[in-house]
Motif scaffolding. Structure first.
Motif, PDB file in Angstrom:
ATOM      1  N   ALA A   1       0.835  -1.203   0.000  1.00 11.43           N
ATOM      2  CA  ALA A   1       0.000   0.000   0.000  1.00 11.43           C
ATOM      3  C   ALA A   1       0.872   1.258   0.000  1.00 11.43           C
ATOM      4  O   ALA A   1       1.979   1.246   0.533  1.00 11.43           O
ATOM      5  CB  ALA A   1      -0.905   0.002   1.221  1.00 11.43           C
ATOM      6  N   PRO A   2       0.398   2.362  -0.608  1.00  8.92           N
ATOM      7  CA  PRO A   2       1.116   3.633  -0.508  1.00  8.92           C
ATOM      8  C   PRO A   2       0.971   4.205   0.910  1.00  8.92           C
ATOM      9  O   PRO A   2      -0.144   4.426   1.375  1.00  8.92           O
ATOM     10  CB  PRO A   2       0.415   4.516  -1.551  1.00  8.92           C
ATOM     11  N   VAL A   3       2.091   4.430   1.589  1.00  9.12           N
ATOM     12  CA  VAL A   3       2.022   4.865   2.990  1.00  9.12           C
ATOM     13  C   VAL A   3       2.952   6.035   3.310  1.00  9.12           C
ATOM     14  O   VAL A   3       2.971   6.513   4.438  1.00  9.12           O
ATOM     15  CB  VAL A   3       2.351   3.700   3.953  1.00  9.12           C
ATOM     16  N   SER A   4       3.736   6.513   2.335  1.00  6.62           N
ATOM     17  CA  SER A   4       4.716   7.553   2.644  1.00  6.62           C
ATOM     18  C   SER A   4       4.046   8.912   2.807  1.00  6.62           C
ATOM     19  O   SER A   4       2.866   9.085   2.507  1.00  6.62           O
ATOM     20  CB  SER A   4       5.779   7.628   1.546  1.00  6.62           C
ATOM     21  N   HIS A   5       4.829   9.874   3.281  1.00  2.18           N
ATOM     22  CA  HIS A   5       4.317  11.245   3.415  1.00  2.18           C
ATOM     23  C   HIS A   5       4.297  11.967   2.063  1.00  2.18           C
ATOM     24  O   HIS A   5       3.733  13.058   1.960  1.00  2.18           O
ATOM     25  CB  HIS A   5       5.172  12.038   4.399  1.00  2.18           C
ATOM     26  N   GLY A   6       4.920  11.389   1.062  1.00  2.00           N
ATOM     27  CA  GLY A   6       4.969  12.004  -0.264  1.00  2.00           C
ATOM     28  C   GLY A   6       6.195  11.612  -1.058  1.00  2.00           C
ATOM     29  O   GLY A   6       6.217  11.747  -2.281  1.00  2.00           O
ATOM     30  N   CYS A   7       7.214  11.122  -0.361  1.00  2.00           N
ATOM     31  CA  CYS A   7       8.406  10.632  -1.054  1.00  2.00           C
ATOM     32  C   CYS A   7       8.115   9.299  -1.738  1.00  2.00           C
ATOM     33  O   CYS A   7       7.055   8.702  -1.543  1.00  2.00           O
ATOM     34  CB  CYS A   7       9.558  10.451  -0.069  1.00  2.00           C
ATOM     35  N   VAL A   8       9.076   8.836  -2.520  1.00  2.00           N
ATOM     36  CA  VAL A   8       8.986   7.541  -3.179  1.00  2.00           C
ATOM     37  C   VAL A   8       9.895   6.570  -2.427  1.00  2.00           C
ATOM     38  O   VAL A   8      11.118   6.664  -2.530  1.00  2.00           O
ATOM     39  CB  VAL A   8       9.397   7.628  -4.661  1.00  2.00           C
ATOM     40  N   ARG A   9       9.307   5.697  -1.638  1.00  2.00           N
ATOM     41  CA  ARG A   9      10.100   4.726  -0.884  1.00  2.00           C
ATOM     42  C   ARG A   9      10.455   3.535  -1.765  1.00  2.00           C
ATOM     43  O   ARG A   9       9.610   3.037  -2.512  1.00  2.00           O
ATOM     44  CB  ARG A   9       9.318   4.205   0.329  1.00  2.00           C
ATOM     45  N   ILE A  10      11.694   3.089  -1.657  1.00  2.00           N
ATOM     46  CA  ILE A  10      12.128   1.874  -2.333  1.00  2.00           C
ATOM     47  C   ILE A  10      12.693   0.925  -1.280  1.00  2.00           C
ATOM     48  O   ILE A  10      13.114   1.359  -0.205  1.00  2.00           O
ATOM     49  CB  ILE A  10      13.174   2.163  -3.431  1.00  2.00           C
ATOM     50  N   PRO A  11      12.708  -0.381  -1.557  1.00  2.00           N
ATOM     51  CA  PRO A  11      13.238  -1.337  -0.580  1.00  2.00           C
ATOM     52  C   PRO A  11      14.692  -1.037  -0.226  1.00  2.00           C
ATOM     53  O   PRO A  11      15.454  -0.514  -1.045  1.00  2.00           O
ATOM     54  CB  PRO A  11      13.095  -2.683  -1.292  1.00  2.00           C
ATOM     55  N   MET A  12      15.074  -1.400   0.985  1.00  2.00           N
ATOM     56  CA  MET A  12      16.427  -1.126   1.462  1.00  2.00           C
ATOM     57  C   MET A  12      17.504  -1.748   0.584  1.00  2.00           C
ATOM     58  O   MET A  12      18.551  -1.134   0.342  1.00  2.00           O
ATOM     59  CB  MET A  12      16.567  -1.635   2.900  1.00  2.00           C
ATOM     60  N   ASP A  13      17.256  -2.969   0.119  1.00  2.00           N
ATOM     61  CA  ASP A  13      18.269  -3.624  -0.706  1.00  2.00           C
ATOM     62  C   ASP A  13      18.487  -2.886  -2.021  1.00  2.00           C
ATOM     63  O   ASP A  13      19.607  -2.812  -2.523  1.00  2.00           O
ATOM     64  CB  ASP A  13      17.903  -5.089  -0.952  1.00  2.00           C
ATOM     65  N   VAL A  14      17.426  -2.309  -2.572  1.00  2.00           N
ATOM     66  CA  VAL A  14      17.544  -1.532  -3.813  1.00  2.00           C
ATOM     67  C   VAL A  14      18.183  -0.178  -3.527  1.00  2.00           C
ATOM     68  O   VAL A  14      19.032   0.309  -4.282  1.00  2.00           O
ATOM     69  CB  VAL A  14      16.169  -1.355  -4.483  1.00  2.00           C
ATOM     70  N   ALA A  15      17.803   0.435  -2.399  1.00  2.00           N
ATOM     71  CA  ALA A  15      18.353   1.744  -2.034  1.00  2.00           C
ATOM     72  C   ALA A  15      19.855   1.687  -1.788  1.00  2.00           C
ATOM     73  O   ALA A  15      20.547   2.701  -1.900  1.00  2.00           O
ATOM     74  CB  ALA A  15      17.649   2.275  -0.788  1.00  2.00           C
ATOM     75  N   ALA A  16      20.372   0.498  -1.469  1.00  2.00           N
ATOM     76  CA  ALA A  16      21.801   0.360  -1.213  1.00  2.00           C
ATOM     77  C   ALA A  16      22.644   0.680  -2.441  1.00  2.00           C
ATOM     78  O   ALA A  16      23.791   1.110  -2.321  1.00  2.00           O
ATOM     79  CB  ALA A  16      22.109  -1.061  -0.727  1.00  2.00           C
ATOM     80  N   PHE A  17      22.070   0.479  -3.649  1.00  2.09           N
ATOM     81  CA  PHE A  17      22.857   0.721  -4.865  1.00  2.09           C
ATOM     82  C   PHE A  17      22.166   1.619  -5.877  1.00  2.09           C
ATOM     83  O   PHE A  17      22.779   1.986  -6.887  1.00  2.09           O
ATOM     84  CB  PHE A  17      23.204  -0.605  -5.548  1.00  2.09           C
ATOM     85  N   PHE A  18      20.925   2.013  -5.638  1.00  2.07           N
ATOM     86  CA  PHE A  18      20.174   2.787  -6.633  1.00  2.07           C
ATOM     87  C   PHE A  18      20.922   4.033  -7.075  1.00  2.07           C
ATOM     88  O   PHE A  18      20.992   4.350  -8.278  1.00  2.07           O
ATOM     89  CB  PHE A  18      18.801   3.163  -6.063  1.00  2.07           C
ATOM     90  N   HIS A  19      21.516   4.741  -6.127  1.00  2.00           N
ATOM     91  CA  HIS A  19      22.205   5.993  -6.457  1.00  2.00           C
ATOM     92  C   HIS A  19      23.389   5.789  -7.382  1.00  2.00           C
ATOM     93  O   HIS A  19      23.811   6.724  -8.069  1.00  2.00           O
ATOM     94  CB  HIS A  19      22.669   6.686  -5.165  1.00  2.00           C
ATOM     95  N   THR A  20      23.929   4.571  -7.437  1.00  2.00           N
ATOM     96  CA  THR A  20      25.068   4.304  -8.319  1.00  2.00           C
ATOM     97  C   THR A  20      24.640   4.104  -9.769  1.00  2.00           C
ATOM     98  O   THR A  20      25.487   4.102 -10.669  1.00  2.00           O
ATOM     99  CB  THR A  20      25.849   3.059  -7.857  1.00  2.00           C
TER     100      THR A  20
END
Length: 237
Positions: free
Chosen positions: A205-224
């Motif tokens: 479900a969409p639950v954030s305050h407005g940001c786009v949340r991604i899973p932690m494992d993806v966030a570990a390398f997404f910026h690269t």
């Protein structure tokens, strides 16, 4: 509350084959090789490994290709279900198994925004990263939940993820404290208010305050994988 295994996160290589914490215990059910078997969280075996290989080939990120059906694989399953228009389930149904054989591609939101771009589809809760108009990554997301809230720093409003064409601005490593809580490895695309960032809570479900949340494992390398600043970020509903 952060998961205990957050400290084990490592930036994976582009080949999507970095080891992750195995979440299935030795007592977890073992998946058979039958294509009609229901695969679910905690299972292990050759059928799970085949599922992980297939998801990775389609540019979803199932974590380590180790035959362990953990949280990383589950989040990739969710992303695949969302793209295919299937109900979000914590297991691989027979309908999903059929779709894996003949999957449909994610809906393109704005090809004209550039060959390298990030597209966030709020209708399906999916992020797609393109390189030279080819899909590099597909991830499940959780966007603005639509609820009314008040910020500790002042001001009230509804939890809505803005739609439009934006660009990446800045990346901040690690856990970043903001008025509404913490973001992991945020890539901001509207000032320092809205970001694509990791979180330990990225439900269907969409639950954030407005940001786009991604899973932690993806966030570990997404910026690269993205250009910062000025990579196009397209958000549509």
């Amino acid at each position: 509350m952060r998961r205990l295994w957050m400290s084990l996160l490592l930036v994976p290589v582009i080949a999507l084959a970095v080891p992750t914490a195995a979440l299935a215990s030795s007592s977890a059910p073992t998946a058979t090789t039958s294509t009609t078997s229901v695969l679910q969280l905690g299972m292990k075996g050759s059928a799970v490994k085949a599922l992980q290989h297939r998801l990775a080939a389609l540019k979803y990120y199932p974590g380590s290709i180790d035959g362990q059906f953990g949280t990383d694989t589950l989040e990739a399953v969710w992303a695949f279900q969302e793209v295919q228009g299937l109900p979000g389930r914590d297991y691989v149904s027979s309908a999903m198994q059929r779709a894996l054989a003949k999957p449909r591609a994610p809906k393109v939101l704005d090809r004209g925004a550039g060959a390298n771009r990030i597209e966030v589809n709020l209708a399906s809760e999916v992020l797609v990263l393109y390189r030279d108009n080819n899909i590099e990554l597909i991830s499940h997301v959780s966007s603005g939940g639509g609820y009314y809230f008040c910020s500790p720093g002042g001001g009230c409003g509804y939890a809505i993820t803005p739609t439009g064409n934006f660009k990446t601005i800045v990346y901040m490593p690690g856990w970043v404290q903001v008025p509404l809580g913490e973001m992991y490895n945020p890539v901001f695309f509207i000032g320092t208010a809205y970001a694509i960032h990791g979180d330990t809570d990225v439900p269907l479900a969409p639950v954030s305050h407005g940001c786009v949340r991604i899973p932690m494992d993806v966030a570990a390398f997404f910026h690269t994988l993205v250009h910062i600043p000025r990579e196009p970020v397209i958000v549509r509903r």
